[in-house]
Enzyme design. Structure first.
Site, PDB file in Angstrom:
ATOM      1  CD  GLU A  72      22.389  36.377  32.705  1.00 46.34           C
ATOM      2  OE1 GLU A  72      22.165  36.457  33.927  1.00 46.34           O
ATOM      3  OE2 GLU A  72      21.658  35.730  31.927  1.00 46.34           O
TER       4      GLU A  72
ATOM      5  CB  SER B 297      12.490  34.222  20.714  1.00 47.77           C
ATOM      6  OG  SER B 297      13.430  34.784  19.822  1.00 47.77           O
TER       7      SER B 297
ATOM      8  CE  LYS C 144      16.411  36.088  26.425  1.00 48.42           C
ATOM      9  NZ  LYS C 144      17.325  34.985  26.742  1.00 48.42           N
TER      10      LYS C 144
HETATM   11  C1  LIG Z   1      14.457  37.872  21.258  1.00 49.00           C
HETATM   12  C2  LIG Z   1      15.474  36.896  21.772  1.00 49.00           C
HETATM   13  N1  LIG Z   1      15.469  35.649  21.307  1.00 49.00           N
HETATM   14  C3  LIG Z   1      16.364  34.744  21.713  1.00 49.00           C
HETATM   15  C4  LIG Z   1      17.356  35.066  22.616  1.00 49.00           C
HETATM   16  C5  LIG Z   1      18.358  34.025  22.974  1.00 49.00           C
HETATM   17  O1  LIG Z   1      18.181  33.491  24.246  1.00 49.00           O
HETATM   18  P1  LIG Z   1      17.628  32.028  24.468  1.00 49.00           P
HETATM   19  O2  LIG Z   1      18.425  31.118  23.582  1.00 49.00           O
HETATM   20  O3  LIG Z   1      17.842  31.770  25.901  1.00 49.00           O
HETATM   21  O4  LIG Z   1      16.201  32.017  24.090  1.00 49.00           O
HETATM   22  C6  LIG Z   1      17.405  36.366  23.136  1.00 49.00           C
HETATM   23  C7  LIG Z   1      18.436  36.745  24.119  1.00 49.00           C
HETATM   24  O5  LIG Z   1      18.667  37.855  24.439  1.00 49.00           O
HETATM   25  C8  LIG Z   1      16.434  37.298  22.693  1.00 49.00           C
HETATM   26  O6  LIG Z   1      16.454  38.547  23.155  1.00 49.00           O
END
Ligand SMILES: Cc1ncc(COP(=O)(O)O)c(C=O)c1O
Lengths: 270, 406
Positions: free
Chosen positions: B121, B388, B99
């Site tokens: 948000e 992620s 993020k």
């Molecule tokens: C670690 C992590 N991965 C994925 C996401 C999902 O978001 P996005 O699909 O925008 O990557 C989030 C959202 O809070 C997250 O914290």
């Protein structure tokens, strides 16, 4: 000439201003909405804005959010809202009705089917909060072909170029959102509103309705002095919330609220 | 059915109105239009401004800690018995998730535009933390909107945000989750449009947000491409990423879109199972509609009311998805699949035990699917999972599911 245009022309001829109340359809219950619409007319409404409830009303403050939730508890759908207008038309074919809401319920119904049903029921205008003219090229022609007025919003942040462009896409009237904020949030600065509305009048020949922040006879008169009509929403919806248990009392409360506004607006006429 | 995408086609998207084919656009109330148009114009200028880009790159290197490693999960690959599984370690970014790539980019934009008040948000709280962090870094006032239910299930992140100096607003409306947080952030923005910059946390929202968030997150895919070539001598055969709003997935996919040989898999939250209706998988089981400023696949009922969602992971608990993913689905360039809560928990345990890497529950969805996928592939093929985020924020949820009090 559309019903909206006719009403606004006639008022203008008399030097009077339009009183345009907003309520959310299905609030507090789908069974009473048509009744409340007639009450609004008896209390002096010239045009009714009927809100189509949506699960995610992003431009609305808590008062109208809660109204949407109350309506959705009873499953009030766009189809039902259109049916309410049809019912209303059985005994009132003079008062224009504008549906005000968000795009997704219309998209889910299908734009063509929606436009046909709205026309058939006697709807006069469509105001879609989250549909700027830039995105309306598919939808707006469906309305125009059926002589439904497409009403777009103007705001304090709208530039002159956009005011001109938006007015060109609009018919019936343009709706000036008097504050930067959601519905029911702030008190209006009458002088600022007057300056902006006067300016809008220089840029378009369409009537200008002003909404957001009008809550009593005093603000209605102050805004009515510079505009062609005033739109009253949150204060009515709040009254519905507080009187939802007793329909007769609710009708009296709505009447007591609108009457002084009507009188204040008409006192501007002389 | 997949189309060959050329660089030229890709650089023309989104178009001038922010459309990706039938998706995207700018469906907002009039008050926000001027701000969005200004942002679009300013961003187009700054995107080409060497000073801005140099500043962004420097922050990514020295503050975020990039490049993040591309790690060969040797034991996991051996246990799975198929393709080689590699991990793109976004969990090692400052604050523990991808993020921050986006928040640092947008906060710099805000600074360049002279806006001192930031709103955001958040669902899982990762975006909220990443926003609060960069606001502390740049001396900006920070307000985070978070659904009241998420405030409960992600209390650790709420505390982190407060420590970082942010004000956290618990949103009581609607379903009290991410979509309602986004509604309230939009409402706040309308009311403070002159001095406030809205840092949206994913590739959703009105144009130009899906564009700029994708640009900021694309560093993930660019690094992966270079690292894969260095370490394996070829491009990966498949990329797997979880999809909430879709920012980590698009960041990984985008630099590979014109590489036909690279298969793309976006993994949505299957919750209790797609057929139960209790999930958060609009690409797998929704239909196109309009929410939060763009046209995209949504979860909704037959009357166009937005449906409640369910996922064990708060960060995937969203009824919409970035419009570019909707487009990639419709043209057949990317595959969108789902895994259930239970499968994701399995993925969480597996990566933790076998590699000593505890993924976020969002990421665990990608892990679970990638293991299934790798098992069907050859030993000389490679799969990259976008890790992620890290799982520390989720240990309360995991403990609760296992009936443990901590
Ligand atoms: C670690 C992590 N991965 C994925 C996401 C999902 O978001 P996005 O699909 O925008 O990557 C989030 C959202 O809070 C997250 O914290």
């Amino acid at each position: 000439m559309s019903r909206i245009e006719g009403v606004l022309k006639a008022l203008k001829g008399q030097g009077r201003k339009a009183l345009i109340p907003y309520i959310t359809a299905g609030d507090p219950h789908p069974d009473v909405t048509v009744d409340l619409m007639h009450t609004l007319v008896e209390a002096g409404a010239d045009i009714i804005e009927l809100g189509v409830p949506f699960s995610d009303p992003m431009a609305d403050g808590p008062v109208i959010q809660l109204a949407c939730e109350r309506a959705l508890v009873h499953g009030t759908s766009l189809r039902q809202v259109i049916a309410m207008v049809k019912e209303f038309r059985k005994s009132d074919d003079a008062t224009p009705v504008v549906l005000m809401g968000y795009l997704n319920p219309m998209e889910a119904m299908g734009y063509e089917r929606f436009a046909d049903a709205a026309k058939d029921a006697g709807v006069d205008g469509i105001l879609t909060v989250d549909l700027p003219p830039e995105e309306a090229d598919e939808v707006a022609p469906l309305f125009t072909q059926r002589n439904l007025d497409a009403i777009f919003l103007l705001s304090p942040t709208t530039t002159d170029d956009r005011i001109r462009a938006i007015s060109e896409h609009s018919s019936g009237y343009v709706y000036y959102v008097s504050i930067k904020g959601v519905t029911g949030s702030a008190t209006i600065n009458v002088e600022e509103v007057a300056a902006k509305v006067n300016h809008i009048h220089e840029l378009t020949a369409l009537p200008v309705g002003v909404g957001f922040g009008i809550r009593d006879a005093e603000t209605a008169a102050a805004v009515g002095r510079v505009s062609d009509g005033v739109i009253v929403g949150s204060v009515l919806v709040d009254t519905i919330a507080r009187n939802q248990a007793d329909t007769d009392q609710l009708k009296r409360a709505l009447t007591d609220l609108l009457h002084p506004m009507r009188e204040a607006l008409d006192s501007l006429a002389s | 059915m997949s189309v060959k995408l050329t660089e030229e086609m890709l650089s023309a998207l989104p178009d001038a109105r922010g459309h990706f084919g039938a998706f995207g656009g700018r469906f907002v109330s009039e008050t926000l239009m001027d701000s969005l148009m200004t942002l679009e114009k300013e961003y187009a200028r700054l995107k080409k401004d060497p000073e801005f880009q140099a500043r962004f790159d420097k922050e990514l290197a020295d503050y975020v800690g990039r490049p993040t490693p591309l790690y060969f999960a040797e034991r996991l690959s051996r246990e799975t018995g198929g393709a080689q599984i590699w991990l793109k370690r976004e969990d090692l970014c400052h604050t523990g998730a991808h993020k921050v790539n986006n928040t640092i980019g947008q906060a710099l934009l805000a600074s360049f535009l002279g806006k001192k008040r930031i709103i955001a948000e958040t669902g899982a709280g990762q975006h909220g933390v990443a926003t609060a962090t960069v606001c502390a870094r740049l001396g900006l006032e920070c307000h985070v909107f978070m659904g009241a239910e998420d405030v409960q299930r992600q209390s650790l992140n709420v505390f982190r945000m407060k420590l970082l100096g942010a004000t956290v607003h618990a949103v009581q409306g609607g379903t009290k989750t991410l979509k309602d947080a986004m509604n309230d952030a939009m409402r706040d923005w309308v009311a403070h449009v002159d001095d406030t910059f809205y840092i949206i946390g994913t590739v959703a929202g009105p144009h130009p947000y899906p564009l700029l968030v994708r640009d900021f997150q694309s560093v993930i895919g660019r690094e992966t491409r270079r690292q894969a070539l260095e370490k394996t001598g070829k491009l990966p055969d498949a990329l797997v990423a979880c999809v909430g709003g879709g920012s980590n997935a698009i960041g990984m996919f985008y630099p590979f879109l014109s590489d036909e040989s690279v298969q793309l898999y976006g993994v949505e939250a299957g919750g209790l199972g797609i057929d139960t209706g209790k999930h958060a998988a609009p690409l797998c089981a929704g239909r196109p509609g309009v929410l939060h400023g763009n046209r995209t696949y949504l979860m909704e009922d037959e009357n166009g009311q937005i449906a409640g969602t369910h996922s064990v992971s708060a960060g995937l608990d969203y009824p919409g998805v970035g419009p570019e993913h909707s487009w990639l689905k419709d043209i057949g360039r990317a595959n969108y699949v789902s895994v259930t809560d239970d499968e994701a928990m399995e993925g969480f345990r597996k990566l933790t035990r076998v590699e000593g890497i505890m993924p976020a529950l969002e990421t665990a969805h990608a892990v679970a699917y990638a293991i299934k996928l790798a098992a069907t592939m050859d030993k000389d093929q490679t799969v990259v999972i976008n890790v992620s985020g890290r799982g520390d924020k989720d240990i309360n949820t995991v403990a609760k599911l296992e009936g443990i009090e901590i």
